[in-house]
Design a protein around this motif. Sequence first.
Motif, PDB file in Angstrom:
ATOM      1  N   GLY A 126       0.701  -6.563   9.311  1.00  0.00           N
ATOM      2  CA  GLY A 126      -0.447  -6.369   8.911  1.00  0.00           C
ATOM      3  C   GLY A 126      -0.849  -6.590   7.237  1.00  0.00           C
TER       4      GLY A 126
ATOM      5  N   HIS B 205       4.234  -0.827   6.796  1.00  0.00           N
ATOM      6  CA  HIS B 205       2.888  -1.121   6.424  1.00  0.00           C
ATOM      7  C   HIS B 205       1.972  -0.468   7.664  1.00  0.00           C
ATOM      8  CE1 HIS B 205      -0.829  -3.336   5.296  1.00  0.00           C
ATOM      9  NE2 HIS B 205      -0.515  -2.911   4.194  1.00  0.00           N
TER      10      HIS B 205
ATOM     11  N   LYS C 195       2.607  -0.558  10.747  1.00  0.00           N
ATOM     12  CA  LYS C 195       3.166  -1.183  11.972  1.00  0.00           C
ATOM     13  C   LYS C 195       4.419  -1.095  12.363  1.00  0.00           C
ATOM     14  CE  LYS C 195      -1.137  -3.483  12.060  1.00  0.00           C
ATOM     15  NZ  LYS C 195      -1.520  -2.620  11.175  1.00  0.00           N
TER      16      LYS C 195
ATOM     17  N   TYR D 154       1.837   4.092   2.929  1.00  0.00           N
ATOM     18  CA  TYR D 154       2.737   3.859   3.714  1.00  0.00           C
ATOM     19  C   TYR D 154       4.342   3.768   2.630  1.00  0.00           C
ATOM     20  CZ  TYR D 154      -0.673   2.079   6.641  1.00  0.00           C
ATOM     21  OH  TYR D 154      -1.910   1.922   7.431  1.00  0.00           O
TER      22      TYR D 154
ATOM     23  N   ASN E  36       0.895  -1.249   0.034  1.00  0.00           N
ATOM     24  CA  ASN E  36       0.258  -0.055   0.016  1.00  0.00           C
ATOM     25  C   ASN E  36       0.770   1.202   0.010  1.00  0.00           C
ATOM     26  OD1 ASN E  36      -2.168   1.693  -0.057  1.00  0.00           O
ATOM     27  ND2 ASN E  36      -2.878   1.067   1.991  1.00  0.00           N
TER      28      ASN E  36
END
Lengths: 198, 260
Positions: free
Chosen positions: A175, A136, A138, A108, A104
């Motif tokens: 994730g 991502h 996290k 990110y 993504n």
Amino acid sequence: MPFHSKESVLKYFTLATLLGLSHPSFAEVATPGSYRIDPGHSTVFFSISHLGTSEMTGRFNDIEGSFVLDKEQPAKLDVSIKTASIDTNHEKRDAHLRSPDFFNVKQYPVMQFSADKVSYDKQGQPVTLHGKLSLHGKTRPVSFVITPVGAGKDPWGGYRVGFNASTTLKRSEFGMNFMPGGIGEEVTVTLNIEAMKE
Amino acid sequence: MSPYLLIILQSIAFPFGLSGLLLWRAGHRDVYKVIGNVLIWLIAYAWIIQWPELPPGEAVDWLWLLLVAGIAARYIAHRQMRLFYRTAVFASMITAIAWPVLHYQPSIAVVSELVILIVAGHVLFSRIEQIQAVAPALTLTIQATGLAIACALSGSLLVGQLSAALAAVIGGYAILEIFGRLRKTLFSAQQSLVFLPLYLSLLAIARLYAELPSVTTILLLAGPVFCVLVPWRHSWVISLLFNACAIGLVLMNSDNTAYY
């Protein structure tokens, strides 16, 4: 390139000798100091299981960062990797990996590794890097095992150090849960770092 | 289980089967159909994305809130207020979905695209409240299928799967509309008003995060707008044509590799 004359043989021999003399030593322990990562000679590789039948590899082409290599000082390493620079030698797959299914990259755009602890062996070589990887959205603790490659003066008068660092991550911890059956859970990440002393 | 079998099960077989069962059991009771269909899509959604984050982290994590807000709109009594509420919720969700892109790469082009989408949404919600749409389930199924194929081909299988699940949930109603020769439908305006914002949000996610080409996005948006503005019995054919062109464009711009 073919050698055509005695002069050209001599020229190539001289150049090779000069480069050889200034080549970083493989046995040398890197001198303490602050280093900046050379993006042109550093790479981030990853490898992941595909359909349980093979290991697929890829890399990130855009990396930058710096670190302090000194046993007497608190450890510090920061590496930033642009997630959109993912390259698996397949344009369509790269577009898929950049999409919300995996990295993504619009949301990110950068993954970051910051280490605050380094363990050294008896010779003073770094052995393990402990830090946090933000990927991502996290942030998780991650440890890299370091293999020193070399250190020494470069042909341009600077001082360089190189090491490889590797670790294994679980993508679900960051994730990235999509396609659990086809794509493996564990990802091996290898950083091949070359850095110049500042 | 084969990954492809899992994809078919998650995004087609499961939502279509369960929605068919609900359609058979719920009959004409609109409230059961609305809530039941939303629940079926949400189960498929949770299965596909492996459970949404709370608070929402990524664009797809907002979708369940959009559906819950869509159902809540039913209980707002005044018609004008309902339209304002729907548009406000839709605009807020689109902004939330687009926020990371607006934050990292703000541009007039992105803002303009979002404004067009919100205005199109407002027009669609307003018209659906006012008119009796012709073959709404068939049109929405065609649109969601088109988006699913375009997404899967252009980059995001995840968004494609979510859109395919939407098409599968509504698919049973579309089949009944075809059997009824497009003269009657069991798909209510309330169902359209709940699922249409979802379709538009998936389109926004595909455009912003999976880089769905702009012309493809316009064609996929033009389909429902045309069908609602021109409530002709066979306007679904126009929707089908728009979708065929949208998919054709994606195919033309992609390489020949079907899988990797």
